[in-house]
Enzyme design. Structure first.
Site, PDB file in Angstrom:
ATOM      1  N   THR A 205       0.909  -1.147   0.000  1.00 21.33           N
ATOM      2  CA  THR A 205       0.000   0.000   0.000  1.00 21.33           C
ATOM      3  C   THR A 205       0.936   1.180   0.000  1.00 21.33           C
ATOM      4  O   THR A 205       2.154   0.997   0.063  1.00 21.33           O
ATOM      5  CB  THR A 205      -0.895  -0.041   1.264  1.00 21.33           C
ATOM      6  OG1 THR A 205      -1.766  -1.158   1.152  1.00 21.33           O
ATOM      7  CG2 THR A 205      -1.726   1.207   1.474  1.00 21.33           C
TER       8      THR A 205
ATOM      9  N   ASP B  66     -10.152  -8.105   1.279  1.00 24.76           N
ATOM     10  CA  ASP B  66     -10.284  -7.435   2.573  1.00 24.76           C
ATOM     11  C   ASP B  66     -11.655  -7.666   3.204  1.00 24.76           C
ATOM     12  O   ASP B  66     -11.863  -7.352   4.378  1.00 24.76           O
ATOM     13  CB  ASP B  66     -10.027  -5.922   2.442  1.00 24.76           C
ATOM     14  CG  ASP B  66      -8.564  -5.574   2.653  1.00 24.76           C
ATOM     15  OD1 ASP B  66      -7.808  -6.442   3.108  1.00 24.76           O
ATOM     16  OD2 ASP B  66      -8.177  -4.433   2.354  1.00 24.76           O
TER      17      ASP B  66
ATOM     18  N   GLY C 186       1.013  -1.526   5.050  1.00 27.34           N
ATOM     19  CA  GLY C 186       1.326  -2.642   5.939  1.00 27.34           C
ATOM     20  C   GLY C 186       0.125  -3.462   6.359  1.00 27.34           C
ATOM     21  O   GLY C 186       0.191  -4.189   7.359  1.00 27.34           O
TER      22      GLY C 186
ATOM     23  N   ASN D 275      -4.239  -3.167  -2.537  1.00 30.52           N
ATOM     24  CA  ASN D 275      -4.190  -4.258  -1.566  1.00 30.52           C
ATOM     25  C   ASN D 275      -2.835  -4.944  -1.645  1.00 30.52           C
ATOM     26  O   ASN D 275      -1.858  -4.400  -1.199  1.00 30.52           O
ATOM     27  CB  ASN D 275      -5.358  -5.244  -1.715  1.00 30.52           C
ATOM     28  CG  ASN D 275      -5.498  -6.099  -0.460  1.00 30.52           C
ATOM     29  OD1 ASN D 275      -5.025  -5.701   0.600  1.00 30.52           O
ATOM     30  ND2 ASN D 275      -6.122  -7.253  -0.547  1.00 30.52           N
TER      31      ASN D 275
ATOM     32  N   SER E 221     -11.042  -1.755   5.980  1.00 28.61           N
ATOM     33  CA  SER E 221      -9.636  -1.423   5.732  1.00 28.61           C
ATOM     34  C   SER E 221      -8.917  -1.170   7.051  1.00 28.61           C
ATOM     35  O   SER E 221      -9.538  -0.881   8.068  1.00 28.61           O
ATOM     36  CB  SER E 221      -9.573  -0.160   4.873  1.00 28.61           C
ATOM     37  OG  SER E 221      -8.242   0.261   4.699  1.00 28.61           O
TER      38      SER E 221
HETATM   39  O1  DON Z   1      -7.066  -1.577   3.250  1.00 29.87           O
HETATM   40  C1  DON Z   1      -6.326  -2.353   3.835  1.00 29.87           C
HETATM   41  O2  DON Z   1      -6.275  -2.474   5.031  1.00 29.87           O
HETATM   42  C2  DON Z   1      -5.367  -3.188   3.013  1.00 29.87           C
HETATM   43  N1  DON Z   1      -5.925  -3.438   1.707  1.00 29.87           N
HETATM   44  C3  DON Z   1      -4.083  -2.469   2.934  1.00 29.87           C
HETATM   45  C4  DON Z   1      -3.050  -3.235   2.192  1.00 29.87           C
HETATM   46  C5  DON Z   1      -1.706  -2.854   2.557  1.00 29.87           C
HETATM   47  O3  DON Z   1      -1.459  -2.019   3.388  1.00 29.87           O
HETATM   48  C6  DON Z   1      -0.676  -3.588   1.907  1.00 29.87           C
HETATM   49  N2  DON Z   1       0.575  -2.992   2.217  1.00 29.87           N
HETATM   50  N3  DON Z   1       1.583  -2.968   2.522  1.00 29.87           N
END
Ligand code: DON
Length: 571
Positions: free
Chosen positions: A382, A424, A474, A402, A453
């Protein structure tokens, strides 16, 4: 602090791209530097890629405000940071404008109209996470472009100026770093598997540092957005290309889904921590509420006196994380579809009650808090950006596909990656998503619903004025990292740089394990082990935090995480 990341290129290429280098340092995209930390007086941008930070800075220097710069930075990230920068995904923006108005903009993806609760459940009842995590069926209806236009009403400059750096970078290309080359090489087999046409990310042979990535289809899509606004994405040729791609690959997104997509302004999730006001993202992000719960559960416990990374402090924070994440699994989801008891679970007396079972020096087993399944983690991607301008407009944006490179599906002829955000959702109660998070009814799939999220773009205000602008990627580690960054500064009195760079840790209730980042002190780990804590696999890096701190003299201290190519820009 500067890290050289310059590339040798042919003179011809260098000269041909020089006009793009609208930056303070007269750099071209072919020869840029990664600036890890800087102090600026009039404006600062910090993001996952130096070219994106520079794009934002160039907009500030042209008279744009922080919103304009955040839009330009996101668009540039969609080109130079395809792992997570996107137009095929979604995100959140939290901002405070110079007049004190606070914004929380939700441009999270939505489940397509044809999506349904059991769409990833096979005939034998098992949940098929391959389908929720890769390929056409894993994509939600993208929200980013709608979000950029919704944000733009608070900008000052014409949109076509904001998108210009991204178009130039896509059309003329940019030189990739070693990390980017590695990312693209690792992606090759997935790209072959999940694409119906060959995208620009596939090269004959291996990518290497210093290669140029040109994205002609993406440049054309960006030009359609420049010329037709939001309709340049959600209608016309781009929408046709998305729908054709869905039809070739068995995805669900339809023309109607695209036309119906709207970004949504929401009330920010606000709370007070000691003398600071925290402004975060509300549902469908769990970020603001988790941060609220975690900070409030430590507020009266004199954590500063325990010491940074002391066994006592880490144990307390771990237990606080565990309790907040158990609530996440049980109660959180898109509040437009499910009644999330935000007030109750952030109530002071509820949180005091929640900590009644806390015993210093002893783990609370997760199965005694709430039952659930246990799973491991996967890789993650992300991206976050923080911006501030000379008038005090402060913007925090976290955006995502994602997983790294999302669904791995590039829209044929349109050149951008689609998200795999459907994962998610809780695709089946108790079945962990790619971040090991479990959920149930609150986060079940429904047409038009947004998946829960963890993204948590956050502002901390001191006397009502921006003090910290922070966020990170993350997955589920996002709120726990921001929690630590804030505790590091507000409680341990750490410098902004140390607060970001020091090793982090993470607990999310299920799986019942404490995850440590490389470099975490061994003696603390040993002490926690003796208390009875179980550990997950150590992580090489947790997140990539981008932080701007406003110093008492009004200057901006911008910190780009050392964990990637992240870079700050300012003037
Ligand atoms: O929205 C969310 O919580 C996840 N889709 C975020 C994904 C993410 O942070 C991946 N990254 N490092």
């Amino acid at each position: 602090m500067k890290y050289a990341a310059c590339f040798l290129v042919t003179t011809a290429l260098f000269v041909c791209l020089l006009p793009l280098g609208a930056t303070t340092q007269q750099q071209s995209p072919f020869q840029y530097q990664i600036e890890k930390t800087l102090i600026a007086k009039r404006g600062a941008v910090v993001s996952a890629h130096p070219l994106a930070s520079q794009a934002g800075l160039s907009i500030l220097q042209k008279g744009g405000n922080a919103i304009d710069a955040a839009i330009a930075t996101q668009l540039a990230l969609a080109v130079v940071y395809p792992n997570a920068g996107n137009i095929g995904g979604g995100g959140f923006m939290v901002a405070q404008l110079k007049n004190g108005k606070q914004l929380a903009l939700d441009y999270r993806e939505k489940a397509p109209a044809k999506a349904h609760r059991d769409m990833y459940i096979e005939a034998d009842g098992t949940a098929n996470t391959d389908k929720s995590q890769q390929g056409h069926l894993s994509s939600g209806v993208p929200g980013t472009v709608a979000g950029l236009f919704a944000a733009h009403q608070y900008g000052k400059l014409p949109f076509k100026l904001l998108i210009a750096p991204a178009i130039a970078l896509a059309e003329k290309g940019f030189v990739i770093t070693a990390a980017e080359a590695r990312g693209l090489n690792n992606l090759k087999s997935d790209l072959k598997k999940y694409n119906t046409q060959t995208p620009a990310f596939i090269k004959d042979g291996e990518w290497k540092a210093g290669d140029t990535l040109v994205q002609t289809d993406l440049a054309n899509t960006l030009k359609r957005i420049r010329d037709n606004g939001q309709a340049g994405f959600y209608a016309g040729p781009t929408a046709d290309l998305i729908v054709a791609e869905m039809q070739r690959g068995g995805g669900l997104i339809s023309k109607e889904d695209l036309l119906a997509y709207t970004a949504q302004y929401r009330e920010p999730h606000r709370f007070q921590y000691k003398e600071y006001s925290v402004v975060g993202m509300p549902m469908p992000s769990s970020g603001g509420v988790l941060l609220h719960q975690m900070l409030k559960m430590i507020e009266d416990r004199s954590i500063a006196s325990m010491g940074f990374h002391s066994p006592d402090a880490v144990q307390l924070m771990t237990e606080v994380m565990r309790r907040a994440y158990a609530d996440r699994a049980a109660y959180m989801g898109d509040a437009d579809f499910y009644k999330v008891p935000v007030k109750q679970i952030t109530d002071d007396s509820y949180l005091t009650q929640r900590m009644k079972s806390f015993v210093a020096g002893k783990p609370t087993p997760s199965n005694e808090l709430q039952p659930g399944a246990v799973a491991g983690y996967e890789s993650e991607e992300t991206t976050h950006l923080s911006v501030i301008d000379k008038n005090g407009n402060a913007v925090a944006v976290t955006t995502t596909l994602n997983n790294s490179y999302g669904s791995r599906t590039v829209v044929g002829g349109a050149g951008f990656l689609l998200n795999d955000e459907m994962d998610d959702f809780s695709i089946k109660p108790g079945v962990p998503n790619m971040f090991g998070a479990v959920g149930g009814e609150a986060n079940a799939i429904q047409p038009g619903k947004r998946m829960l999220s963890s993204m948590a773009p956050t502002l901390v205000l001191k006397k009502g004025k921006p003090y910290l602008i922070v966020g990170t990627p993350g997955g589920t580690t996002i709120p726990t990292q921001i929690f630590q960054t804030l505790v590091n500064i507000l409680e341990f009195g750490m410098s902004a740089q140390d607060a970001v760079y020091k090793p982090k840790f993470h607990h999310q209730w299920l799986p019942d394990e404490l995850v440590l980042e490389k470099g975490f002190p061994d003696n603390t780990k040993t002490a926690l082990q003796k208390m009875g804590y179980k550990f997950g696999k150590e992580r090489g890096g947790i997140g990539r935090t981008e932080l701007i701190l406003v110093r008492p003299d009004g200057r901006f201290e911008a910190i780009a995480d050392k964990r990637g190519d992240d870079s700050a820009a300012g003037y």
